[in-house]
Design an enzyme around this catalytic site. Structure first.
Site, PDB file in Angstrom:
ATOM      1  CG  ASP A  32      -2.264   0.692   0.934  1.00  0.00           C
ATOM      2  OD1 ASP A  32      -3.336   0.151   1.259  1.00  0.00           O
ATOM      3  OD2 ASP A  32      -2.214   1.792   0.330  1.00  0.00           O
ATOM      4  CG  ASP A  47       1.869   5.550  -6.637  1.00  0.00           C
ATOM      5  OD1 ASP A  47       2.185   6.738  -6.824  1.00  0.00           O
ATOM      6  OD2 ASP A  47       0.814   5.035  -7.090  1.00  0.00           O
ATOM      7  CE1 TYR A 137     -17.794   1.670  -5.501  1.00  0.00           C
ATOM      8  CE2 TYR A 137     -15.410   1.884  -5.524  1.00  0.00           C
ATOM      9  CZ  TYR A 137     -16.546   1.160  -5.208  1.00  0.00           C
ATOM     10  OH  TYR A 137     -16.426  -0.059  -4.605  1.00  0.00           O
ATOM     11  CE  LYS A 141     -14.451  -0.685  -7.733  1.00  0.00           C
ATOM     12  NZ  LYS A 141     -13.250  -1.519  -7.545  1.00  0.00           N
TER      13      LYS A 141
HETATM   14  C1  VAH Z   1     -19.014   2.323  -1.114  1.00  0.00           C
HETATM   15  N1  VAH Z   1     -18.531   0.442   0.369  1.00  0.00           N
HETATM   16  O1  VAH Z   1     -19.871   2.662  -0.335  1.00  0.00           O
HETATM   17  C2  VAH Z   1     -18.451   0.897  -1.001  1.00  0.00           C
HETATM   18  C3  VAH Z   1     -19.269  -0.037  -1.866  1.00  0.00           C
HETATM   19  C4  VAH Z   1     -21.591  -0.745  -2.503  1.00  0.00           C
HETATM   20  C5  VAH Z   1     -20.777   0.099  -1.620  1.00  0.00           C
HETATM   21  O2  VAH Z   1     -18.986   0.153  -3.197  1.00  0.00           O
HETATM   22  O3  VAH Z   1     -18.606   3.063  -1.976  1.00  0.00           O
END
Ligand code: VAH
Length: 316
Positions: A32, A47, A137, A141
């Site tokens: 990490d 990194d 995010y 994904k």
């Molecule tokens: C979040 N714990 O809250 C993560 C996850 C589905 C939730 O992706 O971003």
């Protein structure tokens, strides 16, 4: 040897000791950006946005498996969209490329229910649903799922993935997730403090206790390759509950515990996610079966956190 990237994260912190117990501490490398609070076994500063540093580590230790657990989560990602995209995608592409070049045998790349957006069915969200995520995010994904599938089809890489629900664990403090209210609430309850929840009391979300998530991850990674029919990412379900239901479960241990509901920007993120997940494909392909429901998770979290906050039994 097994490399865990993001070993200080919520999943990494809990998975590392599990892998060390399974494969031996000398066969597992935690990595990490910073040293962990409690170091046990082999740990390397890394990194993962630097491909050459990653390649050097993979070669030096003869890495044969990689768990890529470094990412900026949903809520934190919304405060710095391009920073989150760059970190999540640069590290992923480095991991896929280094694994391809250095013949890493198996990879785990997590996805999330955050991959689903407003056009996926909210209840019993199926394995194949339209993916129009509301957060950076989630976008990262979905991109990761498609890149993993691409590297599997084009280069034969054995990349495996799970769309984790919100994960609850005691081994680390909450880190920028929208579901992290369900971790912070236990820390407040065990310290006898009231809790202020950033989601509305009826916000139903798919959740999972970390022990189930770790077992699912290891069962998936140990399944014979011919059992794996999904190379984007498997739906995975544990339980679904609301902040009100979680509060009531905690109150069976702390009757005076109270939660105040003050929804903030994270409410819109939670509202874009499924309420319950259909994980039939994971059950059929590699025998998935959750073991923790809300009462059992509550008991486990309170037991574990009580020893952390009141370590020694008071001596009289
Ligand atoms: C979040 N714990 O809250 C993560 C996850 C589905 C939730 O992706 O971003």
């Amino acid at each position: 040897t097994i490399l865990v990237i993001g070993a200080n994260g919520q999943i990494g912190t809990a998975l590392l000791p599990r892998l060390q117990a399974l494969y031996g501490t000398d066969s597992v490398i935690g990595a990490d950006l910073r040293q962990p609070a409690q170091k046990s076994g082999i740990f390397e500063l890394l990194d993962a946005t630097k491909a050459d540093a990653l390649a050097e580590l993979v070669q030096r230790y003869g890495v044969t498996q990689i768990y890529h657990l470094a990412a900026v989560l949903s809520a934190k990602g919304e405060t710095d969209p391009l920073g989150a995209w760059n970190l999540n995608m640069q590290t992923l592409l480095n991991v896929l490329e280094v694994a391809r070049i250095h013949q890493v045998r198996k990879l785990f790349v997590p996805s999330s229910i955050a991959a689903f957006g407003e056009h996926a069915p909210k209840f019993e969200t199926p394995q194949t649903a339209s993916l129009d995520p509301a957060t950076v995010y989630g976008i990262s994904k979905v991109a990761a799922e498609n890149w993993s599938l691409y590297y599997h089809k084009r280069y034969g890489l054995d990349v495996r993935s799970l769309r984790y629900p919100g994960l609850i664990s005691y081994q680390s403090m909450p880190g920028g997730g929208t579901t992290d209210y369900a971790v912070a609430i236990f820390h407040a309850a065990v310290q006898g403090q009231p809790f202020e929840c950033f989601l509305a009391e009826d916000t139903l979300l798919p959740m999972m206790y970390m022990d189930d998530a770790l077992r699912a991850t290891l069962e998936l990674m140990e399944a014979p390759e011919n059992r794996i029919s999904v190379r984007t990412s498997y739906n995975l379900a544990g339980m679904s509950f609301t902040p009100a239901e979680l509060t009531a479960s905690i109150q069976t241990y702390f009757p005076d515990f109270t939660t105040r509901y003050v929804p903030d920007f994270r409410q819109a993120i939670a509202d874009s996610w499924p309420r319950t997940i259909d994980d039939t494909v994971a059950r059929n392909d590699w025998g998935w079966q959750p073991e923790f429901d809300l009462p059992r998770m509550t008991q486990e979290m309170i037991t574990q956190l009580s020893t952390i906050y009141q370590p020694s039994i008071p001596t009289f």
